[in-house]
Structure formats: C-alpha cells, structure tokens
Design an enzyme around this catalytic site. Structure first.
Site, PDB file in Angstrom:
ATOM      1  N   LEU A   1      24.610 -15.448  59.799  1.00 56.05           N
ATOM      2  CA  LEU A   1      25.027 -16.523  58.893  1.00 56.05           C
ATOM      3  C   LEU A   1      25.339 -17.815  59.634  1.00 56.05           C
ATOM      4  O   LEU A   1      25.751 -17.825  60.787  1.00 56.05           O
ATOM      5  CB  LEU A   1      26.255 -16.069  58.094  1.00 56.05           C
ATOM      6  CG  LEU A   1      26.059 -14.804  57.253  1.00 56.05           C
ATOM      7  CD1 LEU A   1      27.343 -14.469  56.497  1.00 56.05           C
ATOM      8  CD2 LEU A   1      24.891 -14.950  56.280  1.00 56.05           C
TER       9      LEU A   1
ATOM     10  N   HIS B   1      24.348 -20.854  54.758  1.00 55.38           N
ATOM     11  CA  HIS B   1      24.721 -19.700  53.931  1.00 55.38           C
ATOM     12  C   HIS B   1      26.118 -19.904  53.340  1.00 55.38           C
ATOM     13  O   HIS B   1      26.356 -19.624  52.176  1.00 55.38           O
ATOM     14  CB  HIS B   1      24.742 -18.413  54.770  1.00 55.38           C
ATOM     15  CG  HIS B   1      23.421 -18.021  55.353  1.00 55.38           C
ATOM     16  ND1 HIS B   1      23.160 -18.073  56.693  1.00 55.38           N
ATOM     17  CD2 HIS B   1      22.287 -17.554  54.779  1.00 55.38           C
ATOM     18  CE1 HIS B   1      21.936 -17.648  56.939  1.00 55.38           C
ATOM     19  NE2 HIS B   1      21.369 -17.336  55.789  1.00 55.38           N
TER      20      HIS B   1
ATOM     21  N   ASP C   1      14.337 -22.510  51.255  1.00 61.34           N
ATOM     22  CA  ASP C   1      13.207 -21.624  50.972  1.00 61.34           C
ATOM     23  C   ASP C   1      12.735 -21.923  49.555  1.00 61.34           C
ATOM     24  O   ASP C   1      12.920 -21.122  48.636  1.00 61.34           O
ATOM     25  CB  ASP C   1      13.651 -20.168  51.116  1.00 61.34           C
ATOM     26  CG  ASP C   1      14.152 -19.885  52.523  1.00 61.34           C
ATOM     27  OD1 ASP C   1      13.314 -19.750  53.417  1.00 61.34           O
ATOM     28  OD2 ASP C   1      15.378 -19.853  52.729  1.00 61.34           O
TER      29      ASP C   1
ATOM     30  N   GLN D   1      10.474 -19.495  47.744  1.00 64.40           N
ATOM     31  CA  GLN D   1      11.231 -18.284  47.384  1.00 64.40           C
ATOM     32  C   GLN D   1      12.048 -18.539  46.110  1.00 64.40           C
ATOM     33  O   GLN D   1      12.062 -17.714  45.195  1.00 64.40           O
ATOM     34  CB  GLN D   1      12.154 -17.905  48.542  1.00 64.40           C
ATOM     35  CG  GLN D   1      13.187 -16.871  48.188  1.00 64.40           C
ATOM     36  CD  GLN D   1      13.950 -16.408  49.411  1.00 64.40           C
ATOM     37  OE1 GLN D   1      13.450 -15.624  50.195  1.00 64.40           O
ATOM     38  NE2 GLN D   1      15.167 -16.893  49.584  1.00 64.40           N
TER      39      GLN D   1
HETATM   40  P1  AMP Z   1      18.241 -15.914  54.606  1.00 71.89           P
HETATM   41  O1  AMP Z   1      19.398 -15.183  55.173  1.00 71.89           O
HETATM   42  O2  AMP Z   1      17.522 -16.759  55.596  1.00 71.89           O
HETATM   43  O3  AMP Z   1      17.340 -15.044  53.771  1.00 71.89           O
HETATM   44  O4  AMP Z   1      18.869 -16.972  53.588  1.00 71.89           O
HETATM   45  C1  AMP Z   1      19.741 -16.577  52.566  1.00 71.89           C
HETATM   46  C2  AMP Z   1      19.898 -17.733  51.616  1.00 71.89           C
HETATM   47  O5  AMP Z   1      20.456 -18.847  52.306  1.00 71.89           O
HETATM   48  C3  AMP Z   1      18.557 -18.194  51.025  1.00 71.89           C
HETATM   49  O6  AMP Z   1      18.730 -18.495  49.653  1.00 71.89           O
HETATM   50  C4  AMP Z   1      18.251 -19.415  51.836  1.00 71.89           C
HETATM   51  O7  AMP Z   1      17.425 -20.331  51.168  1.00 71.89           O
HETATM   52  C5  AMP Z   1      19.639 -19.980  52.062  1.00 71.89           C
HETATM   53  N1  AMP Z   1      19.646 -20.887  53.207  1.00 71.89           N
HETATM   54  C6  AMP Z   1      19.090 -20.655  54.415  1.00 71.89           C
HETATM   55  N2  AMP Z   1      19.217 -21.747  55.206  1.00 71.89           N
HETATM   56  C7  AMP Z   1      19.847 -22.683  54.467  1.00 71.89           C
HETATM   57  C8  AMP Z   1      20.265 -24.023  54.720  1.00 71.89           C
HETATM   58  N3  AMP Z   1      20.033 -24.620  55.885  1.00 71.89           N
HETATM   59  N4  AMP Z   1      20.878 -24.691  53.726  1.00 71.89           N
HETATM   60  C9  AMP Z   1      21.114 -24.087  52.523  1.00 71.89           C
HETATM   61  N5  AMP Z   1      20.751 -22.833  52.226  1.00 71.89           N
HETATM   62  C10 AMP Z   1      20.128 -22.131  53.187  1.00 71.89           C
END
Ligand code: AMP
Length: 282
Positions: free
Chosen positions: A33, A37, A150, A153
């Site tokens: 994280l 996140h 994403d 996604q």
């Molecule tokens: P992940 O753990 O990479 O699957 O991300 C979990 C969630 O956090 C997903 O909805 C991502 O789009 C979001 N997320 C990842 N990086 C960022 C960021 N820099 N800013 C905002 N949300 C993010």
C-alpha cells in the site's frame, strides 16, 4: 482493525453491520500500500459507517508469471498503514480460500477488454472481473472505491456491476501522485531513485498532450508523444492513446468530441511496466 483470512468468518461479522443497516464501503487492493490506496480508504471512511479493505494478489489477473512472483507482499506493514487511517476490517485471504478449485467462468467485455491494457495483457480483465465479482459477493458493500489510475479497470468494473446487477455504487477516485508527478503505484517500489525521476516524464508527456488537445489532431499529438519518448532512452513507450473516457473508443475529431477524453500511457522503465492517464473534461 479486525483481520480475516476466512470468508465465512468475515461474512458473519459483516452480517451484523448489514442487519443494523450500516453502510459498508469497500476498497479492493493487492497490497504494497501507498498513499494512493490510503486516499481510497479515507474517502470510503468519510462516506460509510464501516470500511473493508481487501489485500489479495490475485493470480488469475497476471498473464506474466514473473510479474506475479515479483509482486511485493508486505502484509504486516500494510496492516499498520490501514490502522493509521482507521480502516475497520482487513480481508487477506489465501489462494486456497479464493480459488478452492480452478475457476472456469469467462467474461467478455468486448472492445473494453481488447484495447490498451487488454491488448498487452491478454486475460487480465477476465481475472480482475472474476476476483472482483467474488469479493463483491463476499463483502456485499454499498459503495466500492476504484482508482482512476487504472481507468480501464474502473470501466470494466462499472460494466460488470451493470451487467450482473450488483447493488453497489462504484466510485472513481482521483490519482495520487509523487511530488514529481509520477502516479503512485506499488510497482514504484521496484524503481531506483534515478528511475523514479525519469519515470516522471510519463506525467509530463500526458500534460503536454493535454495542452495540445484543443489545437492539434490525434495524429499530431501521437507523433509528438512518440518523439518525446524516443529522446528518453530509459523509457520504452508501449502505447499512448487518446480515447473517449467512458468507452475508450478512438476519437475522430478531438475538437468536436463533446464527451470527456482520456489520455493513456503504458511504458517500461527498466523492467517495470507503468501506466498513467489524464481524464480531461471539456
Ligand atoms: P492495486 O493494489 O494496484 O490493485 O490498486 C488497488 C486500488 O488502488 C485500485 O482501485 C487502484 O486503481 C487504486 N490506486 C492505485 N494507485 C493509485 C493512485 N496512485 N492513486 C489513486 N488510486 C490508486
């Protein structure tokens, strides 16, 4: 913060909240994280009575076994970070809990899953839709929070929620960036400090493209971006796309297009694949 590895124990606990009509906010993640996140957790906290975060490195969404093996796993420090922002429940299941038997179901999101990320990561969105469907059934939240980082996604999840009638509001959250503009990502942990500086050019390119939107054609912007990256030998551009922000379809005439636009990039810095985008309202 309560931590669960087991689906039935989590369900039992959540049922008590549901029976009291308390609002459940859900943030699915793969851990490692960072502040991006945590911004989702904070937003969920502000808008719900209870916040559930899941940490699960989902094997079915990795098309590259090496990428899956190298994905950082930092459960203890992640749990600390979640506690610091008041997350109520962490769900961190093992593979045997999520996939007791291999899954066979297939989704088809049409163009949404074959463009951009879909082109370079075959099967990726099928795995994402599968695990998010499972998590939605397990947690049954009122709202679920996804980062615009994403974007594709988020759009796939919106479609999934529509098609399967999940009674869940899908919230798109802003991208959190490092001071130099680089979008925060768990993969940034694999970059050296020099590479982090170089990677900030991805955001610079997006800003440059945004400035050109009102005066240039897609082809002109595309070629400027390709030239920009060809001069930075440490970055290998995989794709740059200008698309409708809701459908990801290409845009014939930028100036006449009245819907929001998305500028999207995927690029390698060393062996680390990074993605970023800008959402441009008109
Ligand atoms: P992940 O753990 O990479 O699957 O991300 C979990 C969630 O956090 C997903 O909805 C991502 O789009 C979001 N997320 C990842 N990086 C960022 C960021 N820099 N800013 C905002 N949300 C993010």
């Amino acid at each position: 913060m309560q931590i669960f590895q087991n689906i039935s124990k989590l369900r039992e606990t959540l049922l008590a909240f549901q029976q009291k009509s308390q609002k459940i906010g859900f943030v699915p993640t793969m851990g490692a994280l960072h502040q991006g996140h945590l911004s989702l957790i904070k937003q969920a906290k502000a808008e719900n009575d209870v916040v559930v975060c899941s940490i699960y490195v989902n094997p079915t969404q990795f098309n590259n076994p090496d990428d899956l093996a190298k994905y950082p796993r930092l459960l203890e420090s992640d749990a600390e970070m979640l506690r610091s922002v008041g997350c109520d429940i962490l769900f961190a299941p093992a593979d045997t809990e999520m996939y007791p038997n291999p899954a066979k179901i297939k989704f088809d999101f049409g163009f949404l899953e074959t463009t951009m990320e879909g082109k370079f990561r075959p099967g990726h969105f099928n795995g994402v839709a599968l695990v998010v469907s499972k998590l939605f059934h397990i947690v049954m939240p009122h709202k679920a929070y996804f980062g615009q980082k994403d974007l594709q996604q988020y759009l796939v999840i919106k479609q999934l929620t529509n098609d399967l009638s999940f009674p869940i509001e899908i919230v798109r959250c802003q991208i959190v960036r490092e001071e130099n503009g680089l979008a925060m990502s768990s993969r940034n942990k694999r970059l050296s400090s020099e590479q982090i500086q170089i990677a900030s050019n991805i955001y610079k390119a997006l800003q440059m493209a945004e400035k050109m939107l009102k005066t240039h054609t897609s082809e002109q912007i595309q070629s400027q971006i390709e030239i920009f990256f060809s001069e930075i030998k440490e970055i290998e551009l995989e794709y740059f796309e200008i698309a409708d922000a809701y459908t990801l379809e290409g845009i014939a005439d930028l100036q006449k297009h009245s819907q929001p636009k998305a500028l999207c990039i995927a690029a390698f810095v060393g062996d680390v694949r990074l993605i970023d985008n800008l959402w441009v309202e008109n």
